[in-house]
Design an enzyme around this catalytic site. Structure first.
Site, PDB file in Angstrom:
ATOM      1  N   HIS A  26       0.997  -0.739  -0.099  1.00  0.00           N
ATOM      2  CA  HIS A  26      -0.282  -0.374   0.127  1.00  0.00           C
ATOM      3  C   HIS A  26       0.996   1.030   0.225  1.00  0.00           C
ATOM      4  O   HIS A  26       1.784   1.517   0.673  1.00  0.00           O
ATOM      5  CB  HIS A  26      -0.873  -0.287   1.404  1.00  0.00           C
ATOM      6  CG  HIS A  26      -2.095  -1.214   1.200  1.00  0.00           C
ATOM      7  ND1 HIS A  26      -2.713  -1.014   2.577  1.00  0.00           N
ATOM      8  CD2 HIS A  26      -1.845  -2.018  -0.241  1.00  0.00           C
ATOM      9  CE1 HIS A  26      -3.715  -2.045   2.456  1.00  0.00           C
ATOM     10  NE2 HIS A  26      -2.939  -3.325   1.535  1.00  0.00           N
ATOM     11  N   GLU A  83       0.838   4.098   1.215  1.00  0.00           N
ATOM     12  CA  GLU A  83       0.496   4.504   2.999  1.00  0.00           C
ATOM     13  C   GLU A  83       1.840   3.760   3.494  1.00  0.00           C
ATOM     14  O   GLU A  83       2.132   4.469   4.302  1.00  0.00           O
ATOM     15  CB  GLU A  83      -0.523   4.617   3.381  1.00  0.00           C
ATOM     16  CG  GLU A  83      -2.155   4.887   3.123  1.00  0.00           C
ATOM     17  CD  GLU A  83      -2.670   4.554   2.042  1.00  0.00           C
ATOM     18  OE1 GLU A  83      -3.323   5.027   1.220  1.00  0.00           O
ATOM     19  OE2 GLU A  83      -1.621   3.816   1.251  1.00  0.00           O
ATOM     20  N   CYS A  90      -6.096   2.227   5.118  1.00  0.00           N
ATOM     21  CA  CYS A  90      -6.561   0.987   6.590  1.00  0.00           C
ATOM     22  C   CYS A  90      -6.312   0.245   7.739  1.00  0.00           C
ATOM     23  O   CYS A  90      -4.712   1.400   7.992  1.00  0.00           O
ATOM     24  CB  CYS A  90      -6.474  -0.278   5.574  1.00  0.00           C
ATOM     25  SG  CYS A  90      -4.126  -0.773   5.125  1.00  0.00           S
TER      26      CYS A  90
END
Length: 142
Positions: free
Chosen positions: A58, A60, A88
Site C-alpha cells: 500500500h 501509505e 486501512c
C-alpha cells in the site's frame, strides 16, 4: 474534519492522480505523497499489490516506512501524508509508529466501501485476549 487549505487540496488532487496511475498499471487505485512542513514533496507512492505480488504494498505503508527510516522525529512530526483514501488499519498503525504528524485523505473507508463490490474473502475469526499473565511478561518493563 479540519478546514483544508488550497495547498491541501492541491496535494490531495496529486494523490488522486497517483491512484489513477496505479489503477492504469493494474493495481489497486490508491496513491499517496509525503510533504515536508516547508511544502516540499518528499516522496510519492502508488499501490503495487499486484505488480509486486505483495498484499502489503500500500502506498501509505511504503511512505510510513520511508519516513521512519529517513526523517528525524521532529521532521516526521511536522510532515503531512496526503492520500487518495483513508488508510486501512495496517497502514494507520504504521503511520502512527512512524511519527508522522498529519494525514489528509480524500475518500473515507465508508465511501470506498460504497463504491466497491463487497469482498469475496470470508471474515477472519479472532480469539483472544488470552494468557494475560504469560503474555505480559515480555512486554512489561524489566
Amino acid at each position: 474534519m479540519s478546514v483544508l487549505t488550497e495547498t491541501d487540496e492541491r496535494h490531495l488532487r496529486r494523490a488522486i492522480e497517483l491512484a489513477d496511475t496505479a489503477r492504469a498499471a493494474g493495481d489497486g487505485p490508491f496513491g499517496s505523497l509525503l510533504v515536508a512542513a516547508d511544502g516540499r514533496v518528499l516522496v510519492e507512492e502508488v499501490n503495487t499489490e499486484r505488480t509486486d505480488d505483495d498484499i502489503t504494498a500500500h502506498p501509505e505503508l511504503k511512505l510510513a516506512r520511508w519516513a521512519a527510516r529517513r526523517l528525524a522525529a521532529d521532521e516526521a512530526g511536522r510532515a503531512t501524508m496526503y492520500t487518495s483514501c483513508q488508510p486501512c488499519g495496517m497502514c494507520a498503525t504504521a503511520i502512527e509508529r512512524s511519527g508522522l504528524g498529519r494525514v489528509v485523505y480524500a475518500l473515507s473507508a465508508e465511501q470506498l466501501a460504497g463504491l466497491r463490490p463487497a469482498d469475496a474473502a470470508p471474515p477472519v475469526a479472532y480469539a483472544g485476549p488470552a494468557l494475560f499473565d504469560e503474555a505480559r511478561a515480555p512486554v512489561e518493563p524489566a
